[in-house]
Design a protein around this motif. Structure first.
Motif, PDB file in Angstrom:
ATOM      1  N   LEU A   1       0.876  -1.300   0.133  1.00  0.00           N
ATOM      2  CA  LEU A   1       0.088   0.095   0.012  1.00  0.00           C
ATOM      3  C   LEU A   1       0.841   1.379  -0.151  1.00  0.00           C
ATOM      4  CD1 LEU A   1      -2.818   0.456  -0.032  1.00  0.00           C
ATOM      5  CD2 LEU A   1      -3.134   0.804   2.308  1.00  0.00           C
ATOM      6  N   ILE A   2       1.980   1.232   0.789  1.00  0.00           N
ATOM      7  CA  ILE A   2       2.738   2.413   0.849  1.00  0.00           C
ATOM      8  C   ILE A   2       3.792   2.466  -0.197  1.00  0.00           C
ATOM      9  CG2 ILE A   2       4.837   3.327   2.028  1.00  0.00           C
ATOM     10  CD1 ILE A   2       3.717   1.971   4.828  1.00  0.00           C
TER      11      ILE A   2
ATOM     12  N   GLY B   1      10.946   5.093  -4.933  1.00  0.00           N
ATOM     13  CA  GLY B   1      10.980   3.534  -4.384  1.00  0.00           C
ATOM     14  C   GLY B   1      12.302   3.056  -4.304  1.00  0.00           C
ATOM     15  N   ASP B   2      13.074   3.903  -3.396  1.00  0.00           N
ATOM     16  CA  ASP B   2      14.496   3.508  -3.240  1.00  0.00           C
ATOM     17  C   ASP B   2      14.610   2.295  -2.397  1.00  0.00           C
ATOM     18  OD1 ASP B   2      17.505   5.098  -2.453  1.00  0.00           O
ATOM     19  OD2 ASP B   2      16.631   3.829  -0.694  1.00  0.00           O
TER      20      ASP B   2
ATOM     21  N   ASP C   1       8.813  10.562   1.776  1.00  0.00           N
ATOM     22  CA  ASP C   1       8.567  11.075   0.494  1.00  0.00           C
ATOM     23  C   ASP C   1       9.335  10.371  -0.802  1.00  0.00           C
ATOM     24  OD1 ASP C   1      10.511  12.490   1.369  1.00  0.00           O
ATOM     25  OD2 ASP C   1      10.254  14.349  -0.078  1.00  0.00           O
ATOM     26  N   ILE C   2      10.350  10.215  -0.563  1.00  0.00           N
ATOM     27  CA  ILE C   2      11.457   9.632  -1.551  1.00  0.00           C
ATOM     28  C   ILE C   2      11.220   8.138  -1.657  1.00  0.00           C
ATOM     29  CG2 ILE C   2      14.040   9.062  -2.130  1.00  0.00           C
ATOM     30  CD1 ILE C   2      14.835  11.682  -0.425  1.00  0.00           C
TER      31      ILE C   2
ATOM     32  N   TYR D   1      17.336   6.563  10.308  1.00  0.00           N
ATOM     33  CA  TYR D   1      16.662   7.742  10.236  1.00  0.00           C
ATOM     34  C   TYR D   1      15.981   8.201   8.735  1.00  0.00           C
ATOM     35  CZ  TYR D   1      21.043   9.594   8.399  1.00  0.00           C
ATOM     36  OH  TYR D   1      22.290   9.966   7.752  1.00  0.00           O
ATOM     37  N   LYS D   2      16.981   7.714   7.712  1.00  0.00           N
ATOM     38  CA  LYS D   2      16.634   8.176   6.251  1.00  0.00           C
ATOM     39  C   LYS D   2      15.171   7.561   5.782  1.00  0.00           C
ATOM     40  CE  LYS D   2      21.567   8.175   4.753  1.00  0.00           C
ATOM     41  NZ  LYS D   2      22.544   7.868   3.937  1.00  0.00           N
ATOM     42  N   LEU D   3      14.787   6.602   6.539  1.00  0.00           N
ATOM     43  CA  LEU D   3      13.652   6.150   6.321  1.00  0.00           C
ATOM     44  C   LEU D   3      12.572   6.919   6.383  1.00  0.00           C
ATOM     45  CD1 LEU D   3      11.599   3.789   5.120  1.00  0.00           C
ATOM     46  CD2 LEU D   3      11.640   2.795   7.624  1.00  0.00           C
ATOM     47  N   PHE D   4      12.681   7.649   7.768  1.00  0.00           N
ATOM     48  CA  PHE D   4      11.625   8.722   8.271  1.00  0.00           C
ATOM     49  C   PHE D   4      11.782  10.110   7.500  1.00  0.00           C
ATOM     50  CE2 PHE D   4      12.930   5.541  11.624  1.00  0.00           C
ATOM     51  CZ  PHE D   4      11.710   4.960  11.643  1.00  0.00           C
ATOM     52  N   LEU D   5      13.090  10.474   7.536  1.00  0.00           N
ATOM     53  CA  LEU D   5      13.010  11.738   6.759  1.00  0.00           C
ATOM     54  C   LEU D   5      13.024  11.627   5.244  1.00  0.00           C
ATOM     55  CD1 LEU D   5      16.548  12.858   8.629  1.00  0.00           C
ATOM     56  CD2 LEU D   5      14.013  13.748   9.175  1.00  0.00           C
ATOM     57  N   GLY D   6      13.180  10.536   4.629  1.00  0.00           N
ATOM     58  CA  GLY D   6      12.949  10.509   3.317  1.00  0.00           C
ATOM     59  C   GLY D   6      11.733   9.732   2.825  1.00  0.00           C
TER      60      GLY D   6
END
Length: 257
Positions: A85-86, A186-187, A180-181, A173-178
Motif C-alpha cells: 500500500l505504501i 521507490g529507493d 516522500d522519496i 533515520y533516512k527512512l523517516f526523513l526520506g
C-alpha cells in the motif's frame, strides 16, 4: 543486508533465551516462528525482484501452513499488505500474481476451516481465538498491553542490547526523513528498511489489539527483525572502530557475541 549481518543476526537468534525457553516445551510458538521467518524471506525475495513470482507463491503457501499451526503467524500478511500500500498504493491489486498467491493461501488454508466447522460447528478462527480474545475492542486495554510489552524489552534483550537496538533504529533515520522519496522514487534501501519495520511492528500491534493480556511467546515473531536491525548497527560500529584500531574492534565484537 549482507552475509555478515545475516550470520550475526542468526547467532543472536540461536542463543536468544525466549527461543531456547520455548523450544523444550510442547507449544506451537517455535514452529510458528520458523514458518514466519521462511515466509517473510520468500515474500522479500519477491518484493526485491517482482519477476520472482515463484517466491511469492511459496511465501503464500508457507504462511498458510504456518497459520494452521498458530494463527498469529499470519500477522505477517498485514505487514506485507501495508508494504504494498505504501510503496505501490493500490496498483498491486492489478497484478495477476498477487491474486494467484491469495488463491494459493485460501486453498491451502481451506481444509483447516472445513475441519473447524466439522469439529466445532462454528467458524474455527473465532473459536480458536476465543480463549485469549479481548471480548471486544478496548483502546485502554490495547494501550496497556502494548506498554507492558515495551516495558519488558530490557528483560527480553538486556539493557546493553536494547540500547544497541534503539541505536539501530536511529541509524535508519533516512527512512523517516526520506519517506516522500520512498513513496515517489521507490529507493531500494528505504524499501528494505520499511519491510523490516513493518514485520516488527504489525505482530506486536495486532497482538495488543486482539489478545487481552501480554505473554512473551505471543510476540516471538518480532525478534528476527530486531536482531537484523541490531546486527546492522553492530557491523557499522565494528567497521568504524576497525579503521582506527582493528584489535579493539575484534574485542568489541567478541564481547557482544
Amino acid at each position: 543486508y549482507n552475509k555478515n549481518i545475516g550470520l550475526l543476526a542468526s547467532f543472536f537468534m540461536s542463543v536468544f533465551w525466549l527461543n531456547l525457553f520455548f523450544t523444550y516445551r510442547l507449544l506451537v510458538d517455535i514452529p510458528s516462528l520458523a514458518f514466519f521467518i521462511f515466509s517473510a524471506y520468500f515474500f522479500y525475495k519477491y518484493l526485491k525482484n517482482n519477476l520472482d513470482k515463484k517466491s511469492l507463491y511459496l511465501a503464500a503457501f508457507i504462511i498458510a501452513i504456518g497459520a494452521t499451526i498458530k494463527l498469529t503467524t499470519a500477522f505477517l500478511l498485514p505487514a506485507v499488505f501495508f508494504y504494498f500500500l505504501i510503496t505501490e498504493k493500490l496498483n498491486f491489486l492489478k497484478k495477476k500474481e498477487i491474486w494467484i498467491a491469495a488463491l494459493i493461501f485460501v486453498l491451502t488454508f481451506a481444509p483447516y476451516i472445513l475441519w473447524g466447522y466439522l469439529k466445532f460447528n462454528k467458524f474455527v478462527l473465532t473459536q480458536a481465538a476465543a480463549a485469549t480474545s479481548t471480548g471486544g475492542y478496548s483502546l485502554t486495554l490495547t494501550y496497556d498491553t502494548f506498554m507492558t510489552y515495551l516495558r519488558s524489552f530490557p528483560n527480553y534483550l538486556s539493557w546493553t542490547f536494547l540500547i544497541i537496538f534503539i541505536l539501530g533504529l536511529v541509524s535508519m533515520y533516512k527512512l523517516f526523513l526520506g519517506f516522500d522519496i520512498l513513496i515517489k522514487k521507490g529507493d531500494e534501501t528505504l524499501k528494505r528498511d520499511l519491510y523490516l519495520l513493518l514485520i516488527l511492528l504489525m505482530p506486536i500491534l495486532l497482538v495488543s489489539i486482539m489478545i487481552g493480556h501480554s505473554e512473551d511467546r505471543y510476540i516471538i515473531n518480532i525478534f528476527p527483525s530486531i536482531f537484523i536491525i541490531s546486527s546492522a548497527f553492530i557491523i557499522k560500529i565494528y567497521k568504524f572502530i576497525k579503521e582506527k584500531n582493528k584489535i579493539l574492534a575484534i574485542i568489541l565484537l567478541i564481547g557482544l557475541l
